[in-house]
Design an enzyme around this catalytic site. Structure first.
Site, short mmCIF file in Angstrom:
data_model
loop_
_atom_site.label_atom_id
_atom_site.label_comp_id
_atom_site.label_asym_id
_atom_site.label_seq_id
_atom_site.Cartn_x
_atom_site.Cartn_y
_atom_site.Cartn_z
N TYR A 265 -35.90 56.04 -19.53
CA TYR A 265 -37.28 56.24 -19.53
C TYR A 265 -37.14 56.93 -17.84
O TYR A 265 -37.78 57.66 -17.60
CB TYR A 265 -38.18 55.12 -19.28
CG TYR A 265 -38.38 54.48 -20.61
CD1 TYR A 265 -38.30 55.13 -21.82
CD2 TYR A 265 -38.78 53.00 -21.01
CE1 TYR A 265 -38.46 54.86 -23.14
CE2 TYR A 265 -38.93 52.73 -22.14
CZ TYR A 265 -38.78 53.37 -23.24
OH TYR A 265 -39.11 52.89 -24.67
N ARG B 294 -33.01 51.18 -22.36
CA ARG B 294 -34.17 51.92 -22.41
C ARG B 294 -34.74 52.35 -21.07
O ARG B 294 -35.40 53.28 -20.77
CB ARG B 294 -35.21 51.57 -23.29
CG ARG B 294 -34.84 51.65 -24.97
CD ARG B 294 -35.98 51.61 -25.74
NE ARG B 294 -36.42 50.10 -25.86
CZ ARG B 294 -35.76 49.05 -26.41
NH1 ARG B 294 -34.68 49.35 -27.30
NH2 ARG B 294 -36.27 48.01 -26.40
N TYR C 99 -44.75 62.72 -28.72
CA TYR C 99 -45.55 62.78 -30.10
C TYR C 99 -46.78 61.88 -30.25
O TYR C 99 -46.77 60.54 -29.37
CB TYR C 99 -44.58 62.29 -31.34
CG TYR C 99 -44.02 60.95 -31.35
CD1 TYR C 99 -43.04 60.54 -30.33
CD2 TYR C 99 -44.72 60.27 -32.29
CE1 TYR C 99 -42.80 59.15 -30.75
CE2 TYR C 99 -44.23 58.87 -32.74
CZ TYR C 99 -43.39 58.21 -31.80
OH TYR C 99 -43.19 57.16 -32.04
#
Ligand SMILES: C[S@@+](CC[C@H](N)C(=O)[O-])C[C@H]1O[C@@H](n2cnc3c(N)ncnc32)[C@H](O)[C@@H]1O
Length: 258
Positions: A63, A59, A85
């Site tokens: 990113y 991850r 979000y």
């Protein structure tokens, strides 16, 4: 700028967030697909960052790619709005990093708040964070570091579906990894302590998930990427009598001087 459209599609977005989307040259988005469809009704060039996630991909690489994509567009002097979000600054590394990087390079960059899962949680579960205090932490951070839990207040563990996922490459943790989380929590709470699996609706037509289970049922519980674990207080707050006595003496001395 990085903005947050809130959690529930079509219900939470602020006027300011909408304006910043409308005024952008490019909109990058990391949201639920339905949220992204809605964003496309507001802007002709909405580019989803979601395809950068992949199973077995670290991850941290994802990113970095997200930050680089947005920064490259900024360097081309495009007005970039990143839509993340909920609240873009809550448990979200990319907006913080992108803004810091843009500012370091001399660009004007800032964040606009949005309604986060935390805000929804207080409303849906009728929790006032001021009543006993709330300790918010990523579930894995609680596992990977020596953290002190304040069990007289609420403990709220985010990204619980990824608890203990130490490779940072899988989208869910294994039952064994989750069992380690439960074991750590059992050092602080009894097995029968009631915890809440919380999910705020993504769509207005969805219902709130506020499923109460015993702590020792957590290993087998159905968790999704949007589940937040809410652990209500496990003990009463204790008076700090020393401080109370000291403050009372001070107050009495001040009164005598009057
Ligand atoms: C990467 S964080 C993003 C949080 C988001 N920026 C916010 O403001 O709420 C993802 C975690 O937020 C929490 N979360 C996200 N959506 C949620 C929802 N609809 N209901 C409850 N918790 C949610 C979960 O703990 C999830 O694992």
């Amino acid at each position: 700028m990085c903005v947050g459209p809130g959690i529930t599609v079509g219900a939470h977005m602020s006027v300011r967030c909408r304006n910043l989307i409308n005024r952008a040259d490019i909109v990058y988005s990391s949201c639920h697909p339905l949220m992204e469809d809605w964003l496309k009704t507001m802007h002709h060039d909405v580019r989803s960052l979601q395809p950068l996630y992949a199973q077995n991909k670290d991850r941290r690489i994802t990113y970095k790619e997200m930050v680089d994509l947005m920064l490259n567009a900024v360097r081309e002097n495009r007005r970039v709005t990143g839509v993340f979000y909920g609240h873009p600054g809550v448990f979200a590394q990319v907006p913080h990093r992108a803004i810091a990087a843009a500012q370091r390079e001399g660009y004007r960059a800032w964040m606009e708040p949005g309604i986060s899962a935390e805000d929804c949680l207080y409303a849906d579960l009728a929790i006032d964070p001021g009543a006993y205090g709330c300790q918010h932490m990523e579930a894995s951070q609680f596992m990977f570091y020596q953290r002190q839990l304040d069990t007289a207040g609420y403990v709220i563990l985010w990204q619980v579906a990824l608890a203990g996922e130490i490779t940072l490459s899988n989208r869910v943790s294994s039952t064994e990894q989750r069992a380690v989380l439960v074991e750590l929590l059992l050092a602080h709470y009894p097995a029968t302590h009631e915890v809440i699996l919380y999910e705020c609706p993504t769509l207005v037509t969805d219902t709130v998930r506020a499923e109460k289970i015993c702590l020792d049922e957590l290993t087998q519980a159905a968790l999704t990427p949007i589940t937040t674990l809410v652990i209500p207080p496990g003990k009463k707050m204790e008076h700090n009598q020393q401080v109370i006595d000291r403050l009372s003496q001070q107050a009495a001395a001040e009164k005598e001087q009057l």
